[in-house]
Scaffold this motif. Structure first.
Motif, PDB file in Angstrom:
ATOM      1  N   VAL A  12       0.968  -1.051  -0.040  1.00  0.00           N
ATOM      2  CA  VAL A  12      -0.108   0.015   0.052  1.00  0.00           C
ATOM      3  C   VAL A  12       0.883   1.316  -0.093  1.00  0.00           C
ATOM      4  O   VAL A  12       0.689   2.162  -0.826  1.00  0.00           O
ATOM      5  CB  VAL A  12      -0.980   0.072   1.246  1.00  0.00           C
ATOM      6  N   ALA A  13       1.836   1.339   0.796  1.00  0.00           N
ATOM      7  CA  ALA A  13       2.793   2.521   1.054  1.00  0.00           C
ATOM      8  C   ALA A  13       3.540   2.587  -0.194  1.00  0.00           C
ATOM      9  O   ALA A  13       3.607   3.789  -0.947  1.00  0.00           O
ATOM     10  CB  ALA A  13       3.902   2.339   2.152  1.00  0.00           C
ATOM     11  N   HIS A  14       3.862   1.714  -0.998  1.00  0.00           N
ATOM     12  CA  HIS A  14       4.712   1.802  -2.321  1.00  0.00           C
ATOM     13  C   HIS A  14       3.749   2.312  -3.351  1.00  0.00           C
ATOM     14  O   HIS A  14       4.169   3.198  -4.065  1.00  0.00           O
ATOM     15  CB  HIS A  14       5.191   0.408  -2.619  1.00  0.00           C
ATOM     16  N   LEU A  15       2.484   1.600  -3.605  1.00  0.00           N
ATOM     17  CA  LEU A  15       1.808   2.083  -4.542  1.00  0.00           C
ATOM     18  C   LEU A  15       0.781   3.380  -4.358  1.00  0.00           C
ATOM     19  O   LEU A  15       0.677   4.047  -5.360  1.00  0.00           O
ATOM     20  CB  LEU A  15       0.583   0.872  -4.805  1.00  0.00           C
ATOM     21  N   ARG A  16       1.018   3.911  -3.192  1.00  0.00           N
ATOM     22  CA  ARG A  16       0.426   5.018  -3.199  1.00  0.00           C
ATOM     23  C   ARG A  16       1.285   6.296  -3.542  1.00  0.00           C
ATOM     24  O   ARG A  16       0.972   7.450  -4.052  1.00  0.00           O
ATOM     25  CB  ARG A  16       0.169   5.605  -1.585  1.00  0.00           C
ATOM     26  N   GLY A  17       2.698   5.723  -3.425  1.00  0.00           N
ATOM     27  CA  GLY A  17       3.699   6.962  -3.903  1.00  0.00           C
ATOM     28  C   GLY A  17       3.833   6.819  -5.401  1.00  0.00           C
ATOM     29  O   GLY A  17       3.691   7.679  -6.131  1.00  0.00           O
ATOM     30  N   VAL A  18       3.940   5.458  -5.952  1.00  0.00           N
ATOM     31  CA  VAL A  18       4.241   5.609  -7.409  1.00  0.00           C
ATOM     32  C   VAL A  18       2.930   5.637  -8.458  1.00  0.00           C
ATOM     33  O   VAL A  18       2.914   6.363  -9.440  1.00  0.00           O
ATOM     34  CB  VAL A  18       4.579   4.153  -7.920  1.00  0.00           C
ATOM     35  N   LEU A  19       1.868   5.489  -7.559  1.00  0.00           N
ATOM     36  CA  LEU A  19       0.171   5.757  -8.436  1.00  0.00           C
ATOM     37  C   LEU A  19      -0.235   7.116  -8.257  1.00  0.00           C
ATOM     38  O   LEU A  19      -0.869   7.599  -8.804  1.00  0.00           O
ATOM     39  CB  LEU A  19      -0.628   5.052  -8.324  1.00  0.00           C
ATOM     40  N   GLY A  20       0.686   7.889  -7.229  1.00  0.00           N
ATOM     41  CA  GLY A  20       0.182   9.009  -6.651  1.00  0.00           C
ATOM     42  C   GLY A  20      -1.402   9.039  -6.194  1.00  0.00           C
ATOM     43  O   GLY A  20      -2.131  10.180  -6.244  1.00  0.00           O
ATOM     44  N   GLU A  21      -1.634   8.059  -5.457  1.00  0.00           N
ATOM     45  CA  GLU A  21      -3.010   7.741  -4.878  1.00  0.00           C
ATOM     46  C   GLU A  21      -3.093   7.740  -3.398  1.00  0.00           C
ATOM     47  O   GLU A  21      -2.941   6.539  -3.006  1.00  0.00           O
ATOM     48  CB  GLU A  21      -3.795   6.732  -5.747  1.00  0.00           C
ATOM     49  N   PRO A  22      -2.992   8.875  -2.654  1.00  0.00           N
ATOM     50  CA  PRO A  22      -2.626   8.742  -1.200  1.00  0.00           C
ATOM     51  C   PRO A  22      -3.863   8.119  -0.362  1.00  0.00           C
ATOM     52  O   PRO A  22      -3.513   7.598   0.503  1.00  0.00           O
ATOM     53  CB  PRO A  22      -2.757  10.225  -0.632  1.00  0.00           C
ATOM     54  N   GLY A  23      -5.134   7.932  -1.117  1.00  0.00           N
ATOM     55  CA  GLY A  23      -6.181   7.230  -0.635  1.00  0.00           C
ATOM     56  C   GLY A  23      -6.126   5.534  -0.891  1.00  0.00           C
ATOM     57  O   GLY A  23      -7.363   4.959  -0.423  1.00  0.00           O
ATOM     58  N   LEU A  24      -5.211   5.236  -1.840  1.00  0.00           N
ATOM     59  CA  LEU A  24      -5.238   3.772  -2.101  1.00  0.00           C
ATOM     60  C   LEU A  24      -5.112   3.062  -0.999  1.00  0.00           C
ATOM     61  O   LEU A  24      -4.385   3.019   0.233  1.00  0.00           O
ATOM     62  CB  LEU A  24      -4.012   3.425  -2.873  1.00  0.00           C
ATOM     63  N   GLU A  25      -6.088   1.854  -1.018  1.00  0.00           N
ATOM     64  CA  GLU A  25      -5.991   0.772   0.270  1.00  0.00           C
ATOM     65  C   GLU A  25      -6.216  -0.597  -0.215  1.00  0.00           C
ATOM     66  O   GLU A  25      -6.516  -0.729  -1.667  1.00  0.00           O
ATOM     67  CB  GLU A  25      -7.280   1.141   1.206  1.00  0.00           C
ATOM     68  N   LEU A  26      -5.932  -1.351   0.544  1.00  0.00           N
ATOM     69  CA  LEU A  26      -6.421  -3.085   0.122  1.00  0.00           C
ATOM     70  C   LEU A  26      -7.976  -3.001   0.374  1.00  0.00           C
ATOM     71  O   LEU A  26      -8.152  -2.886   1.444  1.00  0.00           O
ATOM     72  CB  LEU A  26      -5.606  -3.813   0.677  1.00  0.00           C
ATOM     73  N   ALA A  27      -8.696  -3.933  -0.689  1.00  0.00           N
ATOM     74  CA  ALA A  27      -9.869  -4.033  -0.279  1.00  0.00           C
ATOM     75  C   ALA A  27     -10.320  -5.210   0.516  1.00  0.00           C
ATOM     76  O   ALA A  27     -11.161  -5.187   1.090  1.00  0.00           O
ATOM     77  CB  ALA A  27     -10.782  -4.145  -1.701  1.00  0.00           C
ATOM     78  N   GLU A  28      -9.259  -6.052   0.879  1.00  0.00           N
ATOM     79  CA  GLU A  28      -9.269  -7.162   1.449  1.00  0.00           C
ATOM     80  C   GLU A  28      -7.794  -7.860   1.925  1.00  0.00           C
ATOM     81  O   GLU A  28      -7.047  -7.339   1.112  1.00  0.00           O
ATOM     82  CB  GLU A  28      -9.943  -8.400   0.726  1.00  0.00           C
ATOM     83  N   PRO A  29      -7.709  -8.454   2.941  1.00  0.00           N
ATOM     84  CA  PRO A  29      -6.365  -8.851   3.229  1.00  0.00           C
ATOM     85  C   PRO A  29      -5.460  -9.702   2.079  1.00  0.00           C
ATOM     86  O   PRO A  29      -6.328 -10.423   1.193  1.00  0.00           O
ATOM     87  CB  PRO A  29      -6.148  -9.763   4.399  1.00  0.00           C
ATOM     88  N   PRO A  30      -4.176  -9.685   1.753  1.00  0.00           N
ATOM     89  CA  PRO A  30      -3.767 -10.583   0.582  1.00  0.00           C
ATOM     90  C   PRO A  30      -3.868 -11.986   0.960  1.00  0.00           C
ATOM     91  O   PRO A  30      -3.940 -12.306   2.018  1.00  0.00           O
ATOM     92  CB  PRO A  30      -2.302 -10.296   0.574  1.00  0.00           C
ATOM     93  N   HIS A  93       2.805  -3.397 -12.982  1.00  0.00           N
ATOM     94  CA  HIS A  93       3.854  -2.715 -12.235  1.00  0.00           C
ATOM     95  C   HIS A  93       4.702  -3.735 -11.941  1.00  0.00           C
ATOM     96  O   HIS A  93       4.597  -4.747 -11.524  1.00  0.00           O
ATOM     97  CB  HIS A  93       3.120  -2.096 -11.104  1.00  0.00           C
ATOM     98  N   ALA A  94       6.110  -3.295 -12.181  1.00  0.00           N
ATOM     99  CA  ALA A  94       7.188  -4.052 -11.703  1.00  0.00           C
ATOM    100  C   ALA A  94       8.133  -3.101 -10.868  1.00  0.00           C
ATOM    101  O   ALA A  94       8.310  -2.227 -11.064  1.00  0.00           O
ATOM    102  CB  ALA A  94       7.891  -4.751 -12.850  1.00  0.00           C
ATOM    103  N   ALA A  95       8.783  -3.778  -9.607  1.00  0.00           N
ATOM    104  CA  ALA A  95       9.486  -2.922  -8.974  1.00  0.00           C
ATOM    105  C   ALA A  95      10.741  -3.509  -8.788  1.00  0.00           C
ATOM    106  O   ALA A  95      10.904  -4.811  -7.977  1.00  0.00           O
ATOM    107  CB  ALA A  95       8.710  -2.704  -7.506  1.00  0.00           C
ATOM    108  N   LEU A  96      12.007  -3.151  -8.756  1.00  0.00           N
ATOM    109  CA  LEU A  96      13.169  -3.752  -8.498  1.00  0.00           C
ATOM    110  C   LEU A  96      13.671  -3.393  -7.269  1.00  0.00           C
ATOM    111  O   LEU A  96      14.353  -4.312  -6.515  1.00  0.00           O
ATOM    112  CB  LEU A  96      14.170  -2.863  -9.473  1.00  0.00           C
TER     113      LEU A  96
END
Length: 337
Positions: A12-30, A93-96
């Protein structure tokens, strides 16, 4: 903190940054998914994400010993195949950077369907052939342009050679020498080879192939290499390791050699492969598993921890098979690692 919590928080923390979506959350646990001997795989759903990320997704996290560049390779291969209409999951999305989840990772669309191995013990060969022949008919040029020598058969052998030297697997050097000296001349244009096509990596829905998974071992090579890879897996992987209902395992043990023979016969009916060429590529295919077993059993510095497959009789069966083909049984140690 549990591993699931670590993944949820880090992703969540990573995707909020790279996608520019501070409200992004997981809809359910992985949700952990089975099928990966050497990766962590989770089903995820996002809330508050861009439209392209709104559908069900799969998170594939490499183990820490893997080269992080693998995620870029898999992204290039899968997206190129998806562009050609093949049922490979498109990577979004791919993250090194290993910081968010402890290793490099991929986030991709989740394909529909159920693994072939858990749906139909009868007729698996037909659907495997459908997936493989369709793949071999595709144009390999876009992948070759994107990845260059790294995705060629020459690159495959070179990578194995480096790993043998790094892990000091001296017991495998004779097999590596044989592969370089006995390689048959080209007979047909190379094709895209999955390199690990088996019933656990094929999804089916409504009696048809709906997805093909796990492209880490894909190369552009003689079609015989891909056929040899699949044939060896079908023949030699211990049935007890497969993700299938326990009630079906007895049937699988009886049917394993039949499935392998039917698969090979079916492919040869459509695209002939002479026995000598197939034998060479069987040794080339099993070398990957032998090197992997040597790295894990010997626990070379930075090597992978052993998986259930590494601890099984699989590598020993492959070594005996390779020794029989090459005639090197007398010069190969019983435990080359």
């Amino acid at each position: 903190m549990s591993r699931a919590d670590e993944i949820a928080r880090g992703l969540v923390a990573h995707l909020r940054g790279v996608l520019g979506e501070p409200g992004l959350e997981l809809a359910e646990p992985p949700v952990p998914l089975t099928g990966g001997f050497d990766t962590e795989i989770h089903a995820v759903r996002l809330r508050g994400a861009p439209a392209g990320f709104a559908a069900p997704l799969v998170l594939r996290v490499l183990r820490a010993h893997h080269d992080p560049a693998m995620v870029m390779r898999e992204q290039a291969i899968q997206n190129t195949l998806a562009d050609q209409g093949y049922p490979a999951a498109r990577v979004l999305h791919a993250a090194l950077d290993p910081a968010p989840l402890g290793a490099a990772f991929l986030l991709m669309e989740r394909l529909p369907g159920t693994p072939l191995i858990s749906t139909r013990p009868v007729g698996m060969d037909r659907l495997l052939l459908e997936a493989q022949l369709r793949l071999h008919a595709l144009d390999p040029a876009p992948i070759a342009r994107a990845l260059g020598d790294a995705v060629t058969f020459e690159g495959y052998l070179a990578s194995l050679g480096r790993r043998v030297a790094r892990a000091r697997l001296t017991g495998l050097t004779e097999l590596m020498r044989w592969l370089h000296e006995q390689r048959p001349p080209p007979q047909a244009p190379p094709v895209i080879c999955h390199g690990d096509l088996h019933p656990q990596n094929v999804l089916v829905q409504g009696g048809r192939v709906s997805g093909v998974l796990d492209w880490a071992n894909a190369v552009i090579a003689d079609a015989a290499f891909d056929v040899a890879s699949t044939h060896s897996i079908l023949r030699f992987v211990p049935v007890g390791l497969a993700s299938m209902p326990r009630a079906l395992r007895w049937l699988a043990r009886v049917g394993q050699p039949i499935l392998a023979a039917r698969y090979l016969r079916g492919y040869r009916r459509r695209r002939p492969i002479d026995s000598g060429r197939l034998a060479y590529y069987e040794v080339a295919a099993v070398m990957r598993a032998l090197v992997r077993a040597g790295e894990s059993r010997g626990r070379a510095a930075g090597g992978p921890p052993p998986t259930a497959l590494d601890r099984s009789a699989y590598a020993d069966r492959l070594l005996a098979h390779a020794a029989g083909i090459t005639g090197l049984a007398a010069s190969l140690p019983r435990q080359p690692w």
